[in-house]
Design a protein around this motif. Structure first.
Motif, PDB file in Angstrom:
ATOM      1  N   HIS A 119      -2.074   3.312  18.302  1.00 50.42           N
ATOM      2  CA  HIS A 119      -2.557   3.748  16.980  1.00 50.42           C
ATOM      3  C   HIS A 119      -2.190   3.807  16.154  1.00 50.42           C
ATOM      4  O   HIS A 119      -1.116   4.732  15.086  1.00 50.42           O
ATOM      5  N   LEU A 120      -2.630   3.087  15.139  1.00 50.78           N
ATOM      6  CA  LEU A 120      -2.091   1.867  14.165  1.00 50.78           C
ATOM      7  C   LEU A 120      -2.786   2.578  13.128  1.00 50.78           C
ATOM      8  O   LEU A 120      -2.744   3.678  12.739  1.00 50.78           O
ATOM      9  N   GLN A 121      -1.215   2.525  12.388  1.00 52.45           N
ATOM     10  CA  GLN A 121      -1.894   3.893  10.791  1.00 52.45           C
ATOM     11  C   GLN A 121      -2.603   3.730   9.958  1.00 52.45           C
ATOM     12  O   GLN A 121      -3.276   1.837  10.168  1.00 52.45           O
ATOM     13  N   ALA A 122      -3.856   4.444   9.869  1.00 47.78           N
ATOM     14  CA  ALA A 122      -4.971   4.324   9.031  1.00 47.78           C
ATOM     15  C   ALA A 122      -4.819   3.989   7.346  1.00 47.78           C
ATOM     16  O   ALA A 122      -4.253   4.369   6.811  1.00 47.78           O
ATOM     17  N   GLY A 123      -6.160   3.763   6.627  1.00 49.38           N
ATOM     18  CA  GLY A 123      -5.383   4.056   4.976  1.00 49.38           C
ATOM     19  C   GLY A 123      -5.222   2.496   5.222  1.00 49.38           C
ATOM     20  O   GLY A 123      -5.347   1.688   5.542  1.00 49.38           O
ATOM     21  N   LYS A 124      -5.220   2.392   3.655  1.00 48.47           N
ATOM     22  CA  LYS A 124      -4.523   1.195   2.287  1.00 48.47           C
ATOM     23  C   LYS A 124      -2.575   0.852   3.121  1.00 48.47           C
ATOM     24  O   LYS A 124      -1.998   0.791   2.603  1.00 48.47           O
ATOM     25  N   GLU A 125      -2.775   0.443   4.658  1.00 51.11           N
ATOM     26  CA  GLU A 125      -1.481   0.673   4.920  1.00 51.11           C
ATOM     27  C   GLU A 125      -1.079  -0.833   5.615  1.00 51.11           C
ATOM     28  O   GLU A 125      -0.653  -0.816   6.759  1.00 51.11           O
ATOM     29  N   GLY A 126      -1.913  -1.392   5.301  1.00 45.15           N
ATOM     30  CA  GLY A 126      -2.055  -2.924   6.053  1.00 45.15           C
ATOM     31  C   GLY A 126      -0.819  -3.224   6.621  1.00 45.15           C
ATOM     32  O   GLY A 126      -0.127  -4.367   7.719  1.00 45.15           O
ATOM     33  N   GLY A 127       0.761  -3.654   5.997  1.00 46.39           N
ATOM     34  CA  GLY A 127       2.379  -4.025   6.074  1.00 46.39           C
ATOM     35  C   GLY A 127       2.559  -2.787   7.715  1.00 46.39           C
ATOM     36  O   GLY A 127       3.420  -3.400   7.749  1.00 46.39           O
ATOM     37  N   ARG A 128       2.749  -1.619   7.115  1.00 46.00           N
ATOM     38  CA  ARG A 128       2.844  -0.961   8.424  1.00 46.00           C
ATOM     39  C   ARG A 128       2.110  -0.864   9.776  1.00 46.00           C
ATOM     40  O   ARG A 128       2.810  -1.386  10.522  1.00 46.00           O
ATOM     41  N   ARG A 129       0.963  -0.945  10.171  1.00 46.91           N
ATOM     42  CA  ARG A 129       0.481  -1.290  10.777  1.00 46.91           C
ATOM     43  C   ARG A 129       1.067  -3.190  11.176  1.00 46.91           C
ATOM     44  O   ARG A 129       0.682  -3.164  12.461  1.00 46.91           O
ATOM     45  N   VAL A 130       1.389  -4.380  10.854  1.00 48.02           N
ATOM     46  CA  VAL A 130       1.540  -4.983  11.263  1.00 48.02           C
ATOM     47  C   VAL A 130       3.055  -4.657  11.536  1.00 48.02           C
ATOM     48  O   VAL A 130       3.520  -5.614  12.501  1.00 48.02           O
ATOM     49  N   PRO A 168       3.377 -14.023   4.364  1.00 45.08           N
ATOM     50  CA  PRO A 168       3.304 -13.760   3.214  1.00 45.08           C
ATOM     51  C   PRO A 168       2.554 -14.093   2.423  1.00 45.08           C
ATOM     52  O   PRO A 168       1.824 -13.245   1.440  1.00 45.08           O
ATOM     53  N   GLU A 169       1.712 -15.175   2.317  1.00 44.15           N
ATOM     54  CA  GLU A 169       0.544 -14.997   1.462  1.00 44.15           C
ATOM     55  C   GLU A 169      -1.235 -13.863   2.547  1.00 44.15           C
ATOM     56  O   GLU A 169      -1.539 -14.324   1.139  1.00 44.15           O
ATOM     57  N   PHE A 170      -0.845 -14.064   2.988  1.00 47.04           N
ATOM     58  CA  PHE A 170      -2.117 -13.204   3.609  1.00 47.04           C
ATOM     59  C   PHE A 170      -2.107 -11.921   3.059  1.00 47.04           C
ATOM     60  O   PHE A 170      -1.114 -10.762   3.091  1.00 47.04           O
ATOM     61  N   LEU A 171      -3.248 -11.089   2.052  1.00 44.72           N
ATOM     62  CA  LEU A 171      -3.556 -10.709   1.564  1.00 44.72           C
ATOM     63  C   LEU A 171      -4.522  -9.668   2.764  1.00 44.72           C
ATOM     64  O   LEU A 171      -5.544  -9.762   3.858  1.00 44.72           O
ATOM     65  N   GLU A 172      -4.475  -8.575   2.185  1.00 48.55           N
ATOM     66  CA  GLU A 172      -5.049  -6.695   3.628  1.00 48.55           C
ATOM     67  C   GLU A 172      -5.611  -5.671   2.008  1.00 48.55           C
ATOM     68  O   GLU A 172      -4.687  -5.613   1.106  1.00 48.55           O
ATOM     69  N   ASP A 173      -7.165  -6.060   1.822  1.00 47.84           N
ATOM     70  CA  ASP A 173      -6.697  -4.781   1.007  1.00 47.84           C
ATOM     71  C   ASP A 173      -6.141  -5.177  -0.419  1.00 47.84           C
ATOM     72  O   ASP A 173      -5.830  -4.292  -1.247  1.00 47.84           O
ATOM     73  N   GLY A 174      -5.913  -6.962  -1.158  1.00 50.72           N
ATOM     74  CA  GLY A 174      -5.302  -7.556  -1.831  1.00 50.72           C
ATOM     75  C   GLY A 174      -3.658  -6.887  -2.164  1.00 50.72           C
ATOM     76  O   GLY A 174      -3.439  -7.576  -2.697  1.00 50.72           O
ATOM     77  N   ASP A 175      -3.136  -6.251  -1.085  1.00 51.08           N
ATOM     78  CA  ASP A 175      -1.430  -6.649  -1.434  1.00 51.08           C
ATOM     79  C   ASP A 175      -1.739  -7.379   0.313  1.00 51.08           C
ATOM     80  O   ASP A 175      -2.161  -7.502   1.139  1.00 51.08           O
ATOM     81  N   ARG A 176       0.236  -8.005  -0.161  1.00 48.67           N
ATOM     82  CA  ARG A 176       0.644  -8.906   0.849  1.00 48.67           C
ATOM     83  C   ARG A 176       1.215  -7.393   2.237  1.00 48.67           C
ATOM     84  O   ARG A 176       1.686  -6.718   1.936  1.00 48.67           O
ATOM     85  N   VAL A 177       1.413  -7.898   3.591  1.00 49.71           N
ATOM     86  CA  VAL A 177       1.582  -7.611   4.466  1.00 49.71           C
ATOM     87  C   VAL A 177       2.929  -7.684   5.048  1.00 49.71           C
ATOM     88  O   VAL A 177       3.411  -6.512   5.834  1.00 49.71           O
ATOM     89  N   THR A 178       3.646  -8.368   4.548  1.00 48.33           N
ATOM     90  CA  THR A 178       5.206  -8.491   5.012  1.00 48.33           C
ATOM     91  C   THR A 178       5.491  -9.533   3.309  1.00 48.33           C
ATOM     92  O   THR A 178       4.997 -10.623   3.053  1.00 48.33           O
ATOM     93  N   SER A 179       7.089  -9.083   3.302  1.00 44.31           N
ATOM     94  CA  SER A 179       7.897 -10.240   2.937  1.00 44.31           C
ATOM     95  C   SER A 179       7.483 -11.581   3.680  1.00 44.31           C
ATOM     96  O   SER A 179       8.389 -12.915   2.597  1.00 44.31           O
ATOM     97  N   LYS A 180       8.369 -11.605   4.983  1.00 41.17           N
ATOM     98  CA  LYS A 180       8.127 -13.093   5.865  1.00 41.17           C
ATOM     99  C   LYS A 180       7.876 -12.980   6.212  1.00 41.17           C
ATOM    100  O   LYS A 180       7.776 -12.357   7.574  1.00 41.17           O
ATOM    101  N   LYS A 181       7.232 -14.591   6.743  1.00 42.87           N
ATOM    102  CA  LYS A 181       6.741 -14.935   7.918  1.00 42.87           C
ATOM    103  C   LYS A 181       7.452 -14.112   9.442  1.00 42.87           C
ATOM    104  O   LYS A 181       8.473 -13.589   9.670  1.00 42.87           O
ATOM    105  N   LYS A 182       6.099 -13.147   9.802  1.00 38.53           N
ATOM    106  CA  LYS A 182       6.356 -12.167  10.948  1.00 38.53           C
ATOM    107  C   LYS A 182       5.250 -13.071  12.448  1.00 38.53           C
ATOM    108  O   LYS A 182       4.101 -13.471  12.409  1.00 38.53           O
TER     109      LYS A 182
END
Length: 488
Positions: free
Chosen positions: A172-183, A236-250
């Motif tokens: 049950h991944l985090q809701a809202g503008k939390e793309g980084g946390r979901r990843v 790191p180039e991937f954007l979700e809601d205009g924000d990066r979801v990771t600082s390094k490749k996962k």
């Protein structure tokens, strides 16, 4: 190639594929059942739009909804059931019906208010290791039993591959503008499965792990967590809601990306059905261009102005104002009583209520002081803090204050609650159609193959009198790929 049976609910998942009758198979159901359950939360009736009539109010109750859930889960009859949004306050009572349906194994997530829980039939499978609890993911590993209900014995040659376990990751991944946390959550959960596979001394888990990942992803194909599973990595180039979801490749620790189970069936070029079906509200409530920090749309301001004018009985040099009695009348109309709901708490602050210091801690007793022992400090709970909030008797709620109340609701994402309030106050929002998305998903590693996929279809906003949740269930039956290769 495995033939995949396509089922449309209500229907039962086949426990044994006609193509592989002698192979061990596992069926899995994932279902976000929607909090509130029986004790935690009172607001469920607000999620039914248009609002239920007084005569039909019972349809939002847990007694009614739990019967719908029992019927649906019983119809599908999966071996493993992964639920999301269960409440720890009443979990055993709320889901006692699961034992009636044959699910005598259960594990509930250890933390949080909205928890995942996994049920299984011990006649079909047994835990191979203690469940693993990560950030909003719950991992279970199962050993399957043969047709007589016995676990595979040493020397049993019914499967040519080495004895392997089945891993179910309930998310049950985090809701809202939390793309980084979901990843991070999905990456952590998948890696936990690989770690457990190695602990169980499985060979080549990168290639051969039998992994099923399912749950509420709180995002669609644009979501970084989904891309991680389907593409095998997120840069790191991937954007979700205009924000990066990771600082390094996962990267996923598996040799190949996971398979989107819903796309394993032939749909004649069409897409799998939506699993979240609710009224479209954001486009009418939120001022254009303010989605990141929502502001009220003009329609909302005009509606709230009319509502304020109808409730306000006090005249001042600044215009009409809502006095204590007016505010109480508004809260009773929307929340059923004074004292509950975030509207009440925000209104109290708008009317002049201020946070007072927490109650003083009791003095240390002399014996403890002499022994140099410190008394544990009691931290005030959220419920205790809420109990101290009240509407100031001489306070007033201006139009601007009422607008701020609902702007705060917007920023908490309580669109359904706002829509309900406006409707019961005589200002229903214009019909903007429905918002549909496939937030509930099921994936499998390439070492297992789906043999049946179950879709649930609904064309009306959920929840409703036949759907207990705003989410629809997803389910499938799987066979080990190694077993299918023995056929040929």
């Amino acid at each position: 190639m495995v033939a995949v049976k396509h089922l449309i609910g209500p229907a039962a998942l086949p426990s044994i594929s006609q193509h592989y009758p002698n192979s061990k198979q596992l069926s899995v159901l994932s279902y976000n059942v929607l909090l509130p359950n029986s004790l935690d939360g009172w607001w469920n009736y607000k999620m039914y739009l248009p609002p239920l009539t007084a005569a039909n109010q019972f349809k939002s109750s847990w007694a009614y909804r739990s019967n719908l859930l029992k019927e649906r889960i019983g119809q599908i009859d999966a071996d493993v059931v992964c639920l999301q949004e269960v409440s720890p306050k009443s979990f055993e009572d709320d889901f006692s019906f699961m034992q009636e349906l044959g699910y005598d194994g259960v594990e509930m997530f250890k933390k949080g208010r909205f928890r995942p829980a996994t049920f299984w039939k011990t006649s079909k499978c047994e835990l191979a290791a203690p469940p693993v609890h990560k950030d909003r993911t719950l991992l279970t590993a199962f050993s399957l039993k043969d047709k007589e209900g016995e676990e595979k014995k040493d020397g049993d040659s019914s499967i040519s591959d080495d004895e392997r376990h089945w891993f179910c990751l309930n998310c049950h991944l985090q809701a809202g503008k939390e793309g980084g946390r979901r990843v991070r959550q999905i990456n952590e959960g998948v890696r936990a499965a690989m770690t457990l596979s190695r602990k169980l001394q499985e060979k080549e888990p990168e290639e051969k792990i039998r992994l099923i990942v399912c749950g509420d992803f709180n995002g669609g194909p644009e979501c970084g967590a989904v891309r991680y599973l389907e593409d095998g990595a997120v840069d790191p180039e991937f954007l979700e809601d205009g924000d990066r979801v990771t600082s390094k490749k996962k990267s996923m620790p598996l040799a190949t990306p996971l398979v989107d189970v819903a796309k394993a069936v032939d749909r004649d070029g069409g897409e799998p059905p939506a699993t979240l079906i609710v009224p479209e509200l954001i486009s009418t409530m939120v001022k254009e261009g303010t989605i990141d920090t929502p502001e009220l749309s003009q329609i909302m301001v005009e509606s709230l102005t009319r509502i304020h004018n109808r409730f306000a009985t006090r005249e001042s040099d600044n215009g009409k104002e809502m006095c204590l009695a007016d505010v109480e009348k508004w809260l009773i109309a929307t929340n059923g009583q004074v004292g509950r709901g975030s509207e009440f708490r925000t209104a109290a602050k708008e009317m002049g209520w201020t946070e007072s210091p927490e109650p003083e801690q009791p003095a240390e007793d002399s014996e403890s002081a002499q022994n140099g022992e410190k008394q544990p400090q009691k931290t005030e709970t959220f419920e205790e803090k809420k109990a101290r909030i009240f509407l100031p008797p001489d306070g007033i709620l201006t139009l601007e204050g009422l607008c701020r109340v609902y702007e705060d609701e917007l920023r908490q994402g309580k669109f359904w609650g706002i829509a309900y309030d406006l409707a019961v106050l005589g200002e229903p929002l214009p019909d903007a159609g429905m918002f549909t998305a496939r937030y509930d998903r099921m994936y499998c590693s390439t070492s297992v193959l789906p043999t049946a996929v179950l879709d649930t279809i609904c064309t009306d906003p959920c929840p409703n009198e036949v759907e207990a949740s705003d989410h629809l269930p997803v389910a499938a039956t799987f066979v080990a790929k190694a077993d299918t290769e023995l056929i040929y």
